[in-house]
Each structure stands twice: as structure tokens, then as C-alpha cells.
Scaffold this motif. Structure first.
Motif, PDB file in Angstrom:
ATOM      1  N   ILE A 152       0.835  -1.205   0.000  1.00 50.73           N
ATOM      2  CA  ILE A 152       0.000   0.000   0.000  1.00 50.73           C
ATOM      3  C   ILE A 152       0.867   1.253   0.000  1.00 50.73           C
ATOM      4  CG2 ILE A 152      -1.667   1.327   1.373  1.00 50.73           C
ATOM      5  CD1 ILE A 152      -2.867  -1.033  -0.148  1.00 50.73           C
ATOM      6  N   VAL A 153       1.888   1.274   0.834  1.00 56.83           N
ATOM      7  CA  VAL A 153       2.782   2.434   0.876  1.00 56.83           C
ATOM      8  C   VAL A 153       3.495   2.604  -0.466  1.00 56.83           C
ATOM      9  CG1 VAL A 153       4.879   3.353   1.943  1.00 56.83           C
ATOM     10  CG2 VAL A 153       3.077   2.382   3.362  1.00 56.83           C
ATOM     11  N   GLY A 154       3.964   1.504  -1.051  1.00 55.87           N
ATOM     12  CA  GLY A 154       4.630   1.577  -2.352  1.00 55.87           C
ATOM     13  C   GLY A 154       3.709   2.087  -3.443  1.00 55.87           C
ATOM     14  N   LEU A 155       2.461   1.636  -3.444  1.00 59.68           N
ATOM     15  CA  LEU A 155       1.506   2.108  -4.441  1.00 59.68           C
ATOM     16  C   LEU A 155       1.190   3.591  -4.280  1.00 59.68           C
ATOM     17  CD1 LEU A 155      -0.981  -0.892  -4.640  1.00 59.68           C
ATOM     18  CD2 LEU A 155       0.654  -0.155  -6.374  1.00 59.68           C
ATOM     19  N   ILE A 156       1.088   4.043  -3.049  1.00 59.03           N
ATOM     20  CA  ILE A 156       0.840   5.465  -2.800  1.00 59.03           C
ATOM     21  C   ILE A 156       2.014   6.311  -3.289  1.00 59.03           C
ATOM     22  CG2 ILE A 156       0.609   7.203  -0.969  1.00 59.03           C
ATOM     23  CD1 ILE A 156      -1.100   5.118   0.547  1.00 59.03           C
ATOM     24  N   VAL A 157       3.234   5.867  -2.984  1.00 60.47           N
ATOM     25  CA  VAL A 157       4.420   6.614  -3.421  1.00 60.47           C
ATOM     26  C   VAL A 157       4.526   6.614  -4.945  1.00 60.47           C
ATOM     27  CG1 VAL A 157       6.947   6.585  -3.393  1.00 60.47           C
ATOM     28  CG2 VAL A 157       5.669   6.301  -1.274  1.00 60.47           C
ATOM     29  N   CYS A 158       4.261   5.471  -5.580  1.00 57.44           N
ATOM     30  CA  CYS A 158       4.309   5.415  -7.051  1.00 57.44           C
ATOM     31  C   CYS A 158       3.227   6.284  -7.669  1.00 57.44           C
ATOM     32  CB  CYS A 158       4.160   3.971  -7.523  1.00 57.44           C
ATOM     33  SG  CYS A 158       5.603   2.965  -7.217  1.00 57.44           S
ATOM     34  N   GLY A 159       2.042   6.287  -7.063  1.00 59.44           N
ATOM     35  CA  GLY A 159       0.966   7.138  -7.559  1.00 59.44           C
ATOM     36  C   GLY A 159       1.307   8.610  -7.449  1.00 59.44           C
ATOM     37  N   MET A 160       1.909   8.999  -6.340  1.00 60.93           N
ATOM     38  CA  MET A 160       2.310  10.399  -6.185  1.00 60.93           C
ATOM     39  C   MET A 160       3.397  10.760  -7.181  1.00 60.93           C
ATOM     40  SD  MET A 160       2.087  10.923  -1.994  1.00 60.93           S
ATOM     41  CE  MET A 160       3.810  11.047  -1.908  1.00 60.93           C
ATOM     42  N   GLY A 161       4.345   9.856  -7.400  1.00 61.86           N
ATOM     43  CA  GLY A 161       5.396  10.117  -8.385  1.00 61.86           C
ATOM     44  C   GLY A 161       4.824  10.222  -9.793  1.00 61.86           C
ATOM     45  N   TRP A 162       3.888   9.343 -10.122  1.00 60.35           N
ATOM     46  CA  TRP A 162       3.257   9.409 -11.443  1.00 60.35           C
ATOM     47  C   TRP A 162       2.498  10.720 -11.596  1.00 60.35           C
ATOM     48  CZ3 TRP A 162      -2.011   9.616 -12.649  1.00 60.35           C
ATOM     49  CH2 TRP A 162      -2.297   9.514 -13.996  1.00 60.35           C
ATOM     50  N   PHE A 163       1.771  11.116 -10.577  1.00 61.30           N
ATOM     51  CA  PHE A 163       1.005  12.353 -10.661  1.00 61.30           C
ATOM     52  C   PHE A 163       1.928  13.565 -10.809  1.00 61.30           C
ATOM     53  CE2 PHE A 163      -1.231  15.977  -8.762  1.00 61.30           C
ATOM     54  CZ  PHE A 163      -2.351  15.987  -9.563  1.00 61.30           C
TER      55      PHE A 163
END
Length: 69
Positions: free
Chosen positions: A53-64
Motif C-alpha cells: 500500500i505504501v509503495g503504491l501510494i508513493v508510485c501514484g504520487m510520483g506518477w502524478f
């Protein structure tokens, strides 16, 4: 799509490797402190879920930040 499959393969290898590492550490501990395999598996799934979950949140923020803006 090959990047997605590569990422999934890496995730599965990480998941299994961490579980086997947990089993190995469990076997090396003193007998009175060892956990059962089912307890070890439940703890591993909880830990992996939290890290995912933490990894997905960080990847989502980086993508955004780098693709959208």
C-alpha cells in the motif's frame, strides 16, 4: 505490458523471498520463542500488504507529479 509483467514477477519473487527469510529466522530462534507457520504466514501477509500500500501510494504520487503536472 512487459514492464507490468516484469514488475509482477519481481513482486512475487520479493514476496516469496521475504517469506522464506522469515521462516529461516524463525527456525534459528530459540524454541520457546518460535511461532507457528500459520502465525508466521499471517504476519507476513500483513507486513507485505502494508508495504505494498505504501509503495503504491508513493508510485501514484510520483506518477502524478512527473506525468500529469
Amino acid at each position: 505490458m512487459s514492464d507490468l509483467y516484469f514488475g509482477l514477477k519481481l513482486y512475487v519473487l520479493w514476496f516469496l523471498g521475504m517469506f522464506l527469510l522469515g521462516v529461516a529466522i524463525n527456525l534459528l530462534t530459540k524454541k520457546e520463542h518460535r511461532q507457528s507457520l500459520s502465525k508466521l504466514a499471517i504476519d507476513h501477509v500483513r507486513m507485505s500488504f502494508a508495504i505494498t500500500i505504501v509503495g503504491l501510494i508513493v508510485c501514484g504520487m510520483g506518477w502524478f507529479l512527473f506525468k500529469v503536472v
